[in-house]
Enzyme design. Structure first.
Site, PDB file in Angstrom:
ATOM      1  N   ASN A  13       0.878  -1.174   0.000  1.00 50.92           N
ATOM      2  CA  ASN A  13       0.000   0.000   0.000  1.00 50.92           C
ATOM      3  C   ASN A  13       0.914   1.222   0.000  1.00 50.92           C
ATOM      4  OD1 ASN A  13      -1.788   2.069   0.414  1.00 50.92           O
ATOM      5  ND2 ASN A  13      -2.390   1.438   2.503  1.00 50.92           N
ATOM      6  N   LYS A  15       0.061   4.205  -0.231  1.00 51.69           N
ATOM      7  CA  LYS A  15      -0.591   5.401   0.367  1.00 51.69           C
ATOM      8  C   LYS A  15      -0.363   6.597  -0.565  1.00 51.69           C
ATOM      9  CE  LYS A  15      -0.151   3.204   4.819  1.00 51.69           C
ATOM     10  NZ  LYS A  15      -0.063   3.303   6.256  1.00 51.69           N
ATOM     11  N   HIS A 101      -9.548   1.338   4.620  1.00 53.19           N
ATOM     12  CA  HIS A 101      -8.278   1.454   5.348  1.00 53.19           C
ATOM     13  C   HIS A 101      -8.486   2.360   6.559  1.00 53.19           C
ATOM     14  CE1 HIS A 101      -4.175   2.536   6.337  1.00 53.19           C
ATOM     15  NE2 HIS A 101      -3.814   1.435   5.709  1.00 53.19           N
ATOM     16  N   GLU A 103      -6.846   4.693   7.718  1.00 56.94           N
ATOM     17  CA  GLU A 103      -6.629   6.129   7.468  1.00 56.94           C
ATOM     18  C   GLU A 103      -7.858   6.747   6.826  1.00 56.94           C
ATOM     19  OE1 GLU A 103      -2.925   5.556   5.424  1.00 56.94           O
ATOM     20  OE2 GLU A 103      -2.042   4.899   7.318  1.00 56.94           O
ATOM     21  N   GLU A 186      -5.439  -4.888  10.273  1.00 58.10           N
ATOM     22  CA  GLU A 186      -4.405  -3.889  10.533  1.00 58.10           C
ATOM     23  C   GLU A 186      -4.706  -3.185  11.860  1.00 58.10           C
ATOM     24  OE1 GLU A 186      -2.378  -2.573   6.650  1.00 58.10           O
ATOM     25  OE2 GLU A 186      -4.180  -1.375   6.839  1.00 58.10           O
ATOM     26  N   GLY A 192       2.497   2.214  10.830  1.00 56.85           N
ATOM     27  CA  GLY A 192       3.466   3.302  10.726  1.00 56.85           C
ATOM     28  C   GLY A 192       4.164   3.637  12.030  1.00 56.85           C
ATOM     29  N   SER A 232       3.370  -2.160  10.373  1.00 54.17           N
ATOM     30  CA  SER A 232       4.806  -2.257  10.622  1.00 54.17           C
ATOM     31  C   SER A 232       5.385  -3.622  10.247  1.00 54.17           C
ATOM     32  CB  SER A 232       5.134  -1.902  12.086  1.00 54.17           C
ATOM     33  OG  SER A 232       4.772  -0.549  12.345  1.00 54.17           O
TER      34      SER A 232
HETATM   35  P1  13P Z   1       3.004   0.323   7.667  1.00 58.28           P
HETATM   36  O1  13P Z   1       3.482  -0.956   7.063  1.00 58.28           O
HETATM   37  O2  13P Z   1       3.777   1.537   7.193  1.00 58.28           O
HETATM   38  O3  13P Z   1       2.887   0.245   9.150  1.00 58.28           O
HETATM   39  O4  13P Z   1       1.527   0.560   7.105  1.00 58.28           O
HETATM   40  C1  13P Z   1       0.628  -0.470   7.177  1.00 58.28           C
HETATM   41  C2  13P Z   1      -0.561  -0.100   6.380  1.00 58.28           C
HETATM   42  O5  13P Z   1      -1.303   0.797   6.739  1.00 58.28           O
HETATM   43  C3  13P Z   1      -0.798  -0.828   5.125  1.00 58.28           C
HETATM   44  O6  13P Z   1      -2.066  -0.567   4.620  1.00 58.28           O
END
Ligand code: 13P
Length: 271
Positions: A13, A15, A101, A103, A186, A192, A232
């Site tokens: 992803n 982002k 997601h 976010e 997740e 992150g 992560s």
């Molecule tokens: P990270 O791997 O940067 O923690 O992000 C995970 C994520 O949100 C994947 O959709």
């Protein structure tokens, strides 16, 4: 279907990252880091920002990787400024999309209801939704992880069930992607932060998600359902996660922007 029959899926992803000029060099480096066996044994998917999708498709088609959007609207067209529909994505040749997601839930008011509507729309358009679920840190601390995740999974799978059986769908996407639906667990506190869930924490939630999926859509579906872990994930922890019986792949943020790291993560499952 036994766990062994579920092909691992490694999804990056990106982002809101990756400039156009970075895409081809990324894939040159990424493909160079993969071996032939891994290419056969693992499905690889990249969720790109809308404006980068065409360039990502161009780079992925020749190399056998799949491309997803990061969001989709639930209507086919209309007065929804700033949105992109499933038919627009399939016009481009995109056959998958992330949905819900954290976010998007956190910053863009995505709800279980909109996630459910988008998921049904994606399926009706022969797209594979990668539906994201996961608890906040406060929810984990207060012991409500299973309640929260159970509710998120139930909301979306009940909507899918009410639309009729997924197995009526045509197969369309690499390998054995099961009946056009993937769930990504997740935990929001792990995204992150560098603080991945432990293999035990992840496995117990994945097993729970599979149980809930079985209750709603039947054990045959649940046995085939691919459930990805995200939060992560990195080259150092992916092997332990993927060794768990109910973890069928990863949804990878930060590490998927580094071609060498992500290639190493795609090799791990076949090792
Ligand atoms: P990270 O791997 O940067 O923690 O992000 C995970 C994520 O949100 C994947 O959709």
């Amino acid at each position: 279907m036994s766990a062994a029959k579920r092909k691992k899926l490694l999804a990056g992803n990106w982002k809101m990252n990756m400039r156009l000029a970075e895409i081809e060099p990324f894939f040159t480096a990424f493909a160079a880091g993969l071996d032939a066996a891994s290419r056969q044994q693992v499905d690889v998917l990249f969720a790109a920002p809308f404006t980068q999708i065409q360039a990502t498709l161009a780079a992925c088609r020749a190399r056998g990787f799949a491309v997803a959007a990061q969001n989709v609207h639930f209507e086919a067209s209309g007065a929804f400024t700033g949105e992109v529909s499933a038919v627009m994505l399939t016009d481009l040749g995109v056959r998958s999309t992330l949905i819900g997601h954290s976010e998007r839930r956190q910053y863009f008011a995505e709800t279980d209801e909109s996630v459910a509507k988008k998921t049904v729309t994606a399926i009706k358009n022969a797209m594979t939704p990668v539906v994201c679920v996961g608890e906040l840190l406060e929810e984990r601390k207060s012991g409500s992880t299973f309640e929260v995740v159970g509710h998120q999974v139930e909301a979306v799978l009940t909507a899918v069930k009410n639309q009729g059986p997924l197995k009526d769908r045509e197969a369309f996407y690499p390998g054995d992607l099961t009946d056009g639906l993937v769930i990504a667990y997740e935990p929001v506190w792990a995204i992150g932060t560098g603080l991945s869930a432990t293999t035990e924490q992840a496995q117990e939630v994945h097993a729970f998600i599979r149980k809930v999926a079985g209750e709603i859509l039947g054990n045959d579906f649940a046995g085939k359902l691919r459930i990805l872990y995200g939060g992560s994930a990195n080259p150092g922890n992916i092997a332990g996660l993927l060794a768990q019986p109910d973890i069928d792949g990863g949804l990878v943020g930060g590490a998927s922007l580094k071609p060498g790291d992500f290639a190493a993560m795609c090799i791990t499952p076949s090792a």
